[in-house]
Design a protein around this motif. Sequence first.
Motif, PDB file in Angstrom:
ATOM      1  N   UNK A  89       0.960  -1.275  -0.074  1.00 14.64           N
ATOM      2  CA  UNK A  89       0.170   0.021   0.095  1.00 14.64           C
ATOM      3  C   UNK A  89       0.775   1.174  -0.088  1.00 14.64           C
ATOM      4  N   UNK A  90       2.063   1.115  -0.182  1.00 15.41           N
ATOM      5  CA  UNK A  90       2.986   2.350  -0.493  1.00 15.41           C
ATOM      6  C   UNK A  90       2.486   3.332  -1.377  1.00 15.41           C
ATOM      7  N   UNK A  91       2.358   2.628  -2.687  1.00 20.58           N
ATOM      8  CA  UNK A  91       1.826   3.421  -3.809  1.00 20.58           C
ATOM      9  C   UNK A  91       0.448   3.692  -3.858  1.00 20.58           C
ATOM     10  N   UNK A  92      -0.324   2.542  -3.485  1.00 17.53           N
ATOM     11  CA  UNK A  92      -1.940   2.715  -3.491  1.00 17.53           C
ATOM     12  C   UNK A  92      -2.320   2.453  -2.021  1.00 17.53           C
ATOM     13  N   UNK A  93      -2.665   3.540  -1.321  1.00 17.02           N
ATOM     14  CA  UNK A  93      -2.852   3.344   0.052  1.00 17.02           C
ATOM     15  C   UNK A  93      -4.422   2.906   0.441  1.00 17.02           C
TER      16      UNK A  93
END
Length: 142
Positions: A89-93
Amino acid sequence: MTCLLCDRIEITKKGQYPYLIHEFKNSFLYLGEHQFFKGYSILVSKNHYREMTDLPLGISEEFYSEMMKASRAINEAFLPKKMNMCSLGNRVDHIHWHYFPRYDTDPRFFDPPWLMMDQFDLSKVTPREAQATIEQIRHFLI
Ligand SMILES: [Zn+2]
């Protein structure tokens, strides 16, 4: 700010996302648009929560149960040697879980799947090509 997965949820609710495997109460299970790992799938929360710990009590237990049902179905459909599940979830949280079935034939079995992500686009499948794999997983979802 728009969220890629909230957008996908909206498209799914309109019946327009062709990689849908199954709708659970709190999540959608999708086949990955690439199949570098046969059976690669993603479970996405229907609502935008950032962390698993943000899920309300009661919902978190149901979500966990959906995660396990998805994992079992993919396992039973393809009999991998190991299932790699991860949620970053670092890019899409927006809470989502990746299911990477790993096989004996995998020359990089001991490596995390992300180390091969530069090859994922080479294994893209069309909705038509995805259909048989989707059906195989659906068969084991109960
Ligand atoms: Zn979202």
